[in-house]
Design an enzyme around this catalytic site. Structure first.
Site, short mmCIF file in Angstrom:
data_model
loop_
_atom_site.label_atom_id
_atom_site.label_comp_id
_atom_site.label_asym_id
_atom_site.label_seq_id
_atom_site.Cartn_x
_atom_site.Cartn_y
_atom_site.Cartn_z
CG ASP A 26 44.24 -3.19 -22.49
OD1 ASP A 26 43.91 -2.96 -23.77
OD2 ASP A 26 45.47 -3.04 -21.95
CG HIS A 43 37.18 -3.46 -30.80
ND1 HIS A 43 37.83 -3.22 -29.79
CD2 HIS A 43 37.80 -2.95 -31.91
CE1 HIS A 43 39.15 -2.58 -29.79
NE2 HIS A 43 38.98 -2.47 -30.96
CG LEU A 138 25.23 0.15 -12.60
CD1 LEU A 138 26.26 0.27 -11.67
CD2 LEU A 138 25.50 -1.17 -13.59
CB ILE A 196 47.00 4.61 -14.33
CG1 ILE A 196 45.59 5.07 -14.21
CG2 ILE A 196 48.12 5.50 -14.71
CD1 ILE A 196 45.44 5.35 -12.76
CD GLU A 208 42.98 -0.57 -2.05
OE1 GLU A 208 43.72 -1.49 -2.40
OE2 GLU A 208 43.20 0.05 -1.15
C1 FPP Z 1 40.96 -2.01 -25.81
O1 FPP Z 1 41.45 -2.99 -26.43
C2 FPP Z 1 39.57 -1.59 -25.91
C3 FPP Z 1 39.42 -0.42 -26.48
C4 FPP Z 1 40.01 0.48 -27.09
C5 FPP Z 1 37.88 -0.19 -26.89
C6 FPP Z 1 36.65 -0.50 -25.77
C7 FPP Z 1 35.50 -0.94 -26.39
C8 FPP Z 1 34.76 -2.09 -25.94
C9 FPP Z 1 34.88 -2.83 -25.04
C10 FPP Z 1 33.50 -2.19 -26.89
C11 FPP Z 1 32.21 -1.94 -26.27
C12 FPP Z 1 32.03 -0.85 -25.48
C13 FPP Z 1 30.85 -0.11 -25.60
C14 FPP Z 1 30.64 1.37 -24.87
C15 FPP Z 1 29.46 -0.44 -26.37
P1 FPP Z 1 42.49 -3.08 -27.50
O2 FPP Z 1 42.07 -2.99 -28.57
O3 FPP Z 1 43.45 -1.66 -26.83
O4 FPP Z 1 43.27 -4.15 -27.15
P2 FPP Z 1 44.87 -4.70 -27.32
O5 FPP Z 1 45.72 -3.98 -26.25
O6 FPP Z 1 44.87 -6.09 -27.27
O7 FPP Z 1 45.30 -4.29 -28.73
#
Ligand code: FPP
Length: 246
Positions: A26, A43, A138, A196, A208
């Site tokens: 996040d 991202h 992994l 969650i 945990e």
């Molecule tokens: C949450 O941050 C993140 C996501 C919704 C996307 C997760 C994707 C990646 C980490 C990119 C890489 C992944 C792969 C599989 C190549 P948010 O945008 O909700 O952040 P915010 O809460 O600060 O707005």
């Protein structure tokens, strides 16, 4: 890496390790906003953080890692952000296969995958096929169009459609998209949110939790080790009165 850091890393590797770590990645948007960058930049840096985490998890000998990459709720984001994320998944799928194979990382995609384009699904399928191996260092599970409630409803419907009238905890778990995986021992969530958010609701019954205020793009091996170290210090009773013997 400093000498003491290396010693500590080795100690962690030889200690009691979580068999399965789940991560809510996040804070990509927040990370970008704080720097005056578009959310997409967050991202993209999030993808780098995932790479670093995989390297560290493989080094520490953690056998299974599950990441929440796109939720059933994420479709509500602006269309250009959704498009950007799907493009990033596609690009990563095309680019990362050799590195995953080299590091013996087997990838699987779980969730409501039917919602994605045939092209993206084909890329996922071939990534799974190309990285599949007998003894991966992994196992990486990427959850896409995933929601815990959606998974539970799908599982109930699958069970009913297969003619089953009653289930046990064990037989029910076979209808979940994580069938065959151990429940996560440790859940990491970045960005200071203490929720969650519809992630692995069934599977996290005894998991945990470890939270950090750092945003996901800033996540690295040092923070991953901090989470594992915290896990190693905990006594898990799993609902019983006695400490679990590790
Ligand atoms: C949450 O941050 C993140 C996501 C919704 C996307 C997760 C994707 C990646 C980490 C990119 C890489 C992944 C792969 C599989 C190549 P948010 O945008 O909700 O952040 P915010 O809460 O600060 O707005």
């Amino acid at each position: 890496m400093r000498l003491w850091e290396n010693i500590e890393r080795r100690k962690l590797r030889n200690g009691r390790k979580p068999a399965h770590v789940a991560i809510i990645m996040d804070g990509n948007g927040t990370w970008a906003r704080r720097r005056g960058l578009p959310r997409g930049a967050g991202h993209a840096r999030g993808a780098d953080a995932l790479r670093r985490t995989l390297t560290e998890a493989a080094y520490l000998g953690i056998p299974c890692l599950t990441v929440f990459a796109f939720s059933t709720e994420n479709w509500k984001r602006p269309p250009d952000e959704v498009e950007h994320l799907l493009g990033l998944f596609k690009e990563s799928l095309q680019k990362e296969i050799p590195e995953l194979c080299k590091n013996k990382i087997a990838v699987r995609f779980l969730g409501g995958l039917e919602k994605f384009s045939p092209e993206l699904r084909e890329l996922m399928r071939s990534a799974e096929a190309e990285t599949k191996q007998e003894r991966p260092a992994l196992a990486l599970n990427v959850l896409l169009n995933y929601g815990g409630r959606d998974e539970l409803v799908r599982a109930v419907n699958k069970a009913l459609n297969s003619g089953v009238r009653t289930v046990t905890e064990e037989t029910f778990a076979k209808y979940l998209c994580t069938a065959g995986l151990p429940d996560p021992d440790l859940l990491i969530r970045t960005s200071g949110q203490l929720r969650i958010s519809n992630f692995l609701l069934w599977q996290c019954a005894y998991t945990e939790f470890w939270f950090t205020p750092k945003c996901w793009p800033d996540f690295d091996g040092r923070l991953f080790r901090q989470a594992v170290r915290s896990y190693q210090k905990r006594r898990r009773r799993l609902g019983g009165a006695q400490d679990e013997k590790f």
